[in-house]
Every structure is written in structure tokens, then in C-alpha cells.
Motif scaffolding. Sequence first.
Motif, PDB file in Angstrom:
ATOM      1  N   ALA A  78       7.477  59.165  95.763  1.00  0.00           N
ATOM      2  CA  ALA A  78       8.760  58.884  95.133  1.00  0.00           C
ATOM      3  C   ALA A  78       9.283  57.526  95.588  1.00  0.00           C
ATOM      4  O   ALA A  78       8.961  57.042  96.674  1.00  0.00           O
ATOM      5  CB  ALA A  78       9.775  59.970  95.470  1.00  0.00           C
ATOM      6  N   VAL A  79      10.103  56.928  94.738  1.00  0.00           N
ATOM      7  CA  VAL A  79      10.759  55.668  95.074  1.00  0.00           C
ATOM      8  C   VAL A  79      12.231  55.754  94.688  1.00  0.00           C
ATOM      9  O   VAL A  79      12.601  56.401  93.708  1.00  0.00           O
ATOM     10  CB  VAL A  79      10.110  54.457  94.355  1.00  0.00           C
ATOM     11  CG1 VAL A  79       8.745  54.165  94.925  1.00  0.00           C
ATOM     12  CG2 VAL A  79      10.020  54.675  92.850  1.00  0.00           C
ATOM     13  N   ARG A  80      13.062  55.118  95.514  1.00  0.00           N
ATOM     14  CA  ARG A  80      14.481  54.977  95.205  1.00  0.00           C
ATOM     15  C   ARG A  80      14.640  53.670  94.437  1.00  0.00           C
ATOM     16  O   ARG A  80      14.168  52.613  94.879  1.00  0.00           O
ATOM     17  CB  ARG A  80      15.314  54.971  96.481  1.00  0.00           C
ATOM     18  CG  ARG A  80      16.815  54.802  96.249  1.00  0.00           C
ATOM     19  CD  ARG A  80      17.592  54.898  97.554  1.00  0.00           C
ATOM     20  NE  ARG A  80      17.452  56.222  98.147  1.00  0.00           N
ATOM     21  CZ  ARG A  80      18.224  57.245  97.829  1.00  0.00           C
ATOM     22  NH1 ARG A  80      19.210  57.100  96.945  1.00  0.00           N
ATOM     23  NH2 ARG A  80      18.049  58.416  98.408  1.00  0.00           N
ATOM     24  N   CYS A  81      15.333  53.754  93.287  1.00  0.00           N
ATOM     25  CA  CYS A  81      15.410  52.607  92.380  1.00  0.00           C
ATOM     26  C   CYS A  81      16.849  52.350  91.924  1.00  0.00           C
ATOM     27  O   CYS A  81      17.702  53.240  91.974  1.00  0.00           O
ATOM     28  CB  CYS A  81      14.567  52.852  91.130  1.00  0.00           C
ATOM     29  SG  CYS A  81      12.869  53.263  91.461  1.00  0.00           S
ATOM     30  N   ARG A  82      17.053  51.137  91.449  1.00  0.00           N
ATOM     31  CA  ARG A  82      18.305  50.828  90.777  1.00  0.00           C
ATOM     32  C   ARG A  82      18.329  51.503  89.411  1.00  0.00           C
ATOM     33  O   ARG A  82      17.301  51.642  88.751  1.00  0.00           O
ATOM     34  CB  ARG A  82      18.447  49.312  90.581  1.00  0.00           C
ATOM     35  CG  ARG A  82      18.732  48.554  91.846  1.00  0.00           C
ATOM     36  CD  ARG A  82      19.069  47.111  91.533  1.00  0.00           C
ATOM     37  NE  ARG A  82      17.875  46.315  91.267  1.00  0.00           N
ATOM     38  CZ  ARG A  82      17.918  45.063  90.835  1.00  0.00           C
ATOM     39  NH1 ARG A  82      19.081  44.475  90.587  1.00  0.00           N
ATOM     40  NH2 ARG A  82      16.797  44.393  90.646  1.00  0.00           N
ATOM     41  N   ARG A  83      19.509  51.904  88.985  1.00  0.00           N
ATOM     42  CA  ARG A  83      19.653  52.469  87.646  1.00  0.00           C
ATOM     43  C   ARG A  83      19.648  51.334  86.632  1.00  0.00           C
ATOM     44  O   ARG A  83      20.351  50.333  86.774  1.00  0.00           O
ATOM     45  CB  ARG A  83      20.944  53.274  87.532  1.00  0.00           C
ATOM     46  CG  ARG A  83      20.998  54.457  88.482  1.00  0.00           C
ATOM     47  CD  ARG A  83      22.267  55.261  88.333  1.00  0.00           C
ATOM     48  NE  ARG A  83      22.294  56.016  87.093  1.00  0.00           N
ATOM     49  CZ  ARG A  83      23.208  56.953  86.821  1.00  0.00           C
ATOM     50  NH1 ARG A  83      24.165  57.210  87.693  1.00  0.00           N
ATOM     51  NH2 ARG A  83      23.171  57.601  85.690  1.00  0.00           N
ATOM     52  N   LEU A  84      18.834  51.478  85.611  1.00  0.00           N
ATOM     53  CA  LEU A  84      18.702  50.458  84.578  1.00  0.00           C
ATOM     54  C   LEU A  84      18.979  51.063  83.208  1.00  0.00           C
ATOM     55  O   LEU A  84      18.746  52.251  82.983  1.00  0.00           O
ATOM     56  CB  LEU A  84      17.282  49.877  84.565  1.00  0.00           C
ATOM     57  CG  LEU A  84      16.720  49.291  85.860  1.00  0.00           C
ATOM     58  CD1 LEU A  84      15.281  48.838  85.629  1.00  0.00           C
ATOM     59  CD2 LEU A  84      17.574  48.145  86.357  1.00  0.00           C
ATOM     60  N   LYS A  85      19.435  50.213  82.296  1.00  0.00           N
ATOM     61  CA  LYS A  85      19.461  50.569  80.885  1.00  0.00           C
ATOM     62  C   LYS A  85      18.156  50.042  80.291  1.00  0.00           C
ATOM     63  O   LYS A  85      17.989  48.834  80.098  1.00  0.00           O
ATOM     64  CB  LYS A  85      20.663  49.945  80.184  1.00  0.00           C
ATOM     65  CG  LYS A  85      20.746  50.306  78.703  1.00  0.00           C
ATOM     66  CD  LYS A  85      21.951  49.662  78.033  1.00  0.00           C
ATOM     67  CE  LYS A  85      21.992  50.037  76.553  1.00  0.00           C
ATOM     68  NZ  LYS A  85      23.127  49.378  75.854  1.00  0.00           N
ATOM     69  N   MET A  86      17.228  50.963  80.028  1.00  0.00           N
ATOM     70  CA  MET A  86      15.882  50.545  79.659  1.00  0.00           C
ATOM     71  C   MET A  86      15.831  49.951  78.250  1.00  0.00           C
ATOM     72  O   MET A  86      16.541  50.384  77.342  1.00  0.00           O
ATOM     73  CB  MET A  86      14.906  51.720  79.753  1.00  0.00           C
ATOM     74  CG  MET A  86      14.802  52.325  81.147  1.00  0.00           C
ATOM     75  SD  MET A  86      14.387  51.125  82.433  1.00  0.00           S
ATOM     76  CE  MET A  86      12.697  50.699  81.969  1.00  0.00           C
ATOM     77  N   THR A 190      -2.414  45.905  80.465  1.00  0.00           N
ATOM     78  CA  THR A 190      -1.418  46.646  81.232  1.00  0.00           C
ATOM     79  C   THR A 190      -0.133  46.782  80.438  1.00  0.00           C
ATOM     80  O   THR A 190       0.137  45.967  79.545  1.00  0.00           O
ATOM     81  CB  THR A 190      -1.138  45.980  82.594  1.00  0.00           C
ATOM     82  OG1 THR A 190      -0.473  46.906  83.447  1.00  0.00           O
ATOM     83  CG2 THR A 190      -0.286  44.726  82.445  1.00  0.00           C
ATOM     84  N   LYS A 191       0.630  47.815  80.762  1.00  0.00           N
ATOM     85  CA  LYS A 191       1.911  48.087  80.104  1.00  0.00           C
ATOM     86  C   LYS A 191       3.033  47.930  81.114  1.00  0.00           C
ATOM     87  O   LYS A 191       2.970  48.473  82.218  1.00  0.00           O
ATOM     88  CB  LYS A 191       1.929  49.512  79.542  1.00  0.00           C
ATOM     89  CG  LYS A 191       3.279  49.965  79.006  1.00  0.00           C
ATOM     90  CD  LYS A 191       3.245  51.413  78.568  1.00  0.00           C
ATOM     91  CE  LYS A 191       3.093  52.374  79.714  1.00  0.00           C
ATOM     92  NZ  LYS A 191       4.304  52.392  80.616  1.00  0.00           N
ATOM     93  N   LEU A 192       4.071  47.203  80.719  1.00  0.00           N
ATOM     94  CA  LEU A 192       5.251  47.024  81.548  1.00  0.00           C
ATOM     95  C   LEU A 192       6.478  47.541  80.815  1.00  0.00           C
ATOM     96  O   LEU A 192       6.504  47.576  79.579  1.00  0.00           O
ATOM     97  CB  LEU A 192       5.475  45.542  81.886  1.00  0.00           C
ATOM     98  CG  LEU A 192       4.309  44.780  82.519  1.00  0.00           C
ATOM     99  CD1 LEU A 192       4.716  43.337  82.781  1.00  0.00           C
ATOM    100  CD2 LEU A 192       3.846  45.443  83.795  1.00  0.00           C
ATOM    101  N   GLU A 193       7.488  47.936  81.590  1.00  0.00           N
ATOM    102  CA  GLU A 193       8.766  48.330  81.018  1.00  0.00           C
ATOM    103  C   GLU A 193       9.884  47.583  81.737  1.00  0.00           C
ATOM    104  O   GLU A 193       9.824  47.382  82.957  1.00  0.00           O
ATOM    105  CB  GLU A 193       8.973  49.843  81.121  1.00  0.00           C
ATOM    106  CG  GLU A 193       7.970  50.646  80.304  1.00  0.00           C
ATOM    107  CD  GLU A 193       8.383  52.094  80.133  1.00  0.00           C
ATOM    108  OE1 GLU A 193       9.602  52.359  80.087  1.00  0.00           O
ATOM    109  OE2 GLU A 193       7.488  52.952  80.049  1.00  0.00           O
ATOM    110  N   PHE A 194      10.885  47.192  80.978  1.00  0.00           N
ATOM    111  CA  PHE A 194      11.994  46.426  81.509  1.00  0.00           C
ATOM    112  C   PHE A 194      13.316  47.108  81.174  1.00  0.00           C
ATOM    113  O   PHE A 194      13.408  47.885  80.231  1.00  0.00           O
ATOM    114  CB  PHE A 194      12.014  45.012  80.904  1.00  0.00           C
ATOM    115  CG  PHE A 194      10.823  44.169  81.259  1.00  0.00           C
ATOM    116  CD1 PHE A 194      10.869  43.308  82.344  1.00  0.00           C
ATOM    117  CD2 PHE A 194       9.649  44.226  80.509  1.00  0.00           C
ATOM    118  CE1 PHE A 194       9.784  42.519  82.675  1.00  0.00           C
ATOM    119  CE2 PHE A 194       8.550  43.453  80.834  1.00  0.00           C
ATOM    120  CZ  PHE A 194       8.622  42.593  81.925  1.00  0.00           C
TER     121      PHE A 194
END
Length: 278
Positions: A78-86, A190-194
Amino acid sequence: MELVHSGKVRDVYVDGEDVILVASDRVSVYDVVLPTPIPDKGKILTQLSLWWFDKLSDLVPNHIVSGTDVPAEWAGRAVRCRRLKMIEVECIARGYLAGLGLREYEASGAVSGVPLPTGLLEGSRLPQPIFTPTTKSAPGVGVHDEFITFDDVVSDVGADVAADLRRITLEVYRRGAAIAAEQGVVIADTKLEFGWAPDGTLVLGDELLTSDSSRFWPADDWKPGRPQFAFDKQFVRDWAAGTGWDKKPPAPNVPEEIVEATRARYIEVYERITGERW
């Protein structure tokens, strides 16, 4: 914490200002989750992602807050992440011709509207990496991602953002492919998401250059004109396709030997790329 989304592989929890992404051992092919998990898969994906996020942090901000400040039961996966509007676009970079890109090329001579030279074969290296975005299919509806053009991305997010998505995706791919090549690994695509951070910053999210989001091939075995040895879940896709399964739920159980071989491939590419023992 509140579970806000359970995807094909990851579960997403809200924890105050942050989100916790938990990578499971589930594996999906053709947008269907197989009933048999791959042991350690979630941890391998998470640790490889964290390695890449650190290596490529100078190219683009990413969503990682911490790889260790997570509940103990999810340690390592698991990773702790910033909340993003994808952003609702799958940003794909391709340096070689394979998978859906190959099928699109064979049908039209182009991928996502990008024309390619004639005579390319399965596994061919492209003259230069290309940006081939796709739509993001809605969870649980069984609709496959579809290729869209750069102009479609412009229509969706505007010219400036579309240009940034293309530029960053290709920069990340080129840097990652160069690093992997030094270790004898080809990153075919590769696939990226922003997403958008609350302050309006464009941020790289999800996972990065893993065996679920990329095609990894051993460089010393690469040869155009045939299927390549896969260090990624293409191995499971090929097995599933060979069973006669109609690619609709329910999926067949995965035999033990396929599970073990898949786990071994995920571990091998992790060790090759990072130089660390699993």
C-alpha cells in the motif's frame, strides 16, 4: 478509513487528507478479474512503482506521500497518496508494436491516428515512441478501452493540457526505457494516469512502469515477427486466450503452474530493473 473504490486490482481508502491505495494479488485480463490470485503480486507492483516514482521524480510531480506510513496489515502493498481529481484519459506510450496497438496498425496503418511505416511486424521497434491515448472504460461495465486521437484529448482537456500529457508521457517512457535497457529489459509500452492536485498541479498518479501497466521483454530474446517472452501479465492473457474462454465473467481458474510462472516473471523483472533481490 473509508473504502471508496474497489477496482480490478487496487482498493482505494480515504484517510483524512490522503488516500491509501492497496494493491491486491488479483489479476485481470480482458477487463475480467481472474478467480485465482498471484501471490506477492500486490507487493511487487507497489515496490516497483515506488522505485520508479523515486527515479523519475524530476520529470513530473507524483502523488506519493509515503510508502511506509500505511496500516500494518497492508505493509509493502500500500501507498499513502495525495488525493487527485483524475483525468479521464489513459496516457499510453508505445516504443514497439504489440497487443492492441499491433491490431490497430494492421487494420489502419496507424495507432491513435499516428501513421506508422508500412511493413512493421509484431514486436517491431517504432521509429520513435508515440503517444496513443485511450478512453477509460467505466468500472464493471465490461467495455474495453478504445483508442482516441490526440485531437480527441485536446477536445476533452484543452490544447495546453493535452500537449503536457503527451510530452510528459513520452518523457517518462523514454527515461524509463533507457534505465531498463541498461538492465537488459525492453519496455515495449506503458500506461500512465494523471490527475489534478488541489492546487491545480498536474500530477502523475496510479502505478508506474509495472508489470501490470507495461510490457516488459528480455532484450536478448527480442525478435520482431513473433510473440515476445513476457515479463508481465501478457503471459496470463495468452494462457487465458488459449483456454477457449469467451472473455466474459466468470473467468476460469488459473492452474498452479501458470500462477507460479507468472509470479516468477514478475519477480525476475523487478530484480532485473531495480538490481535488488526480492
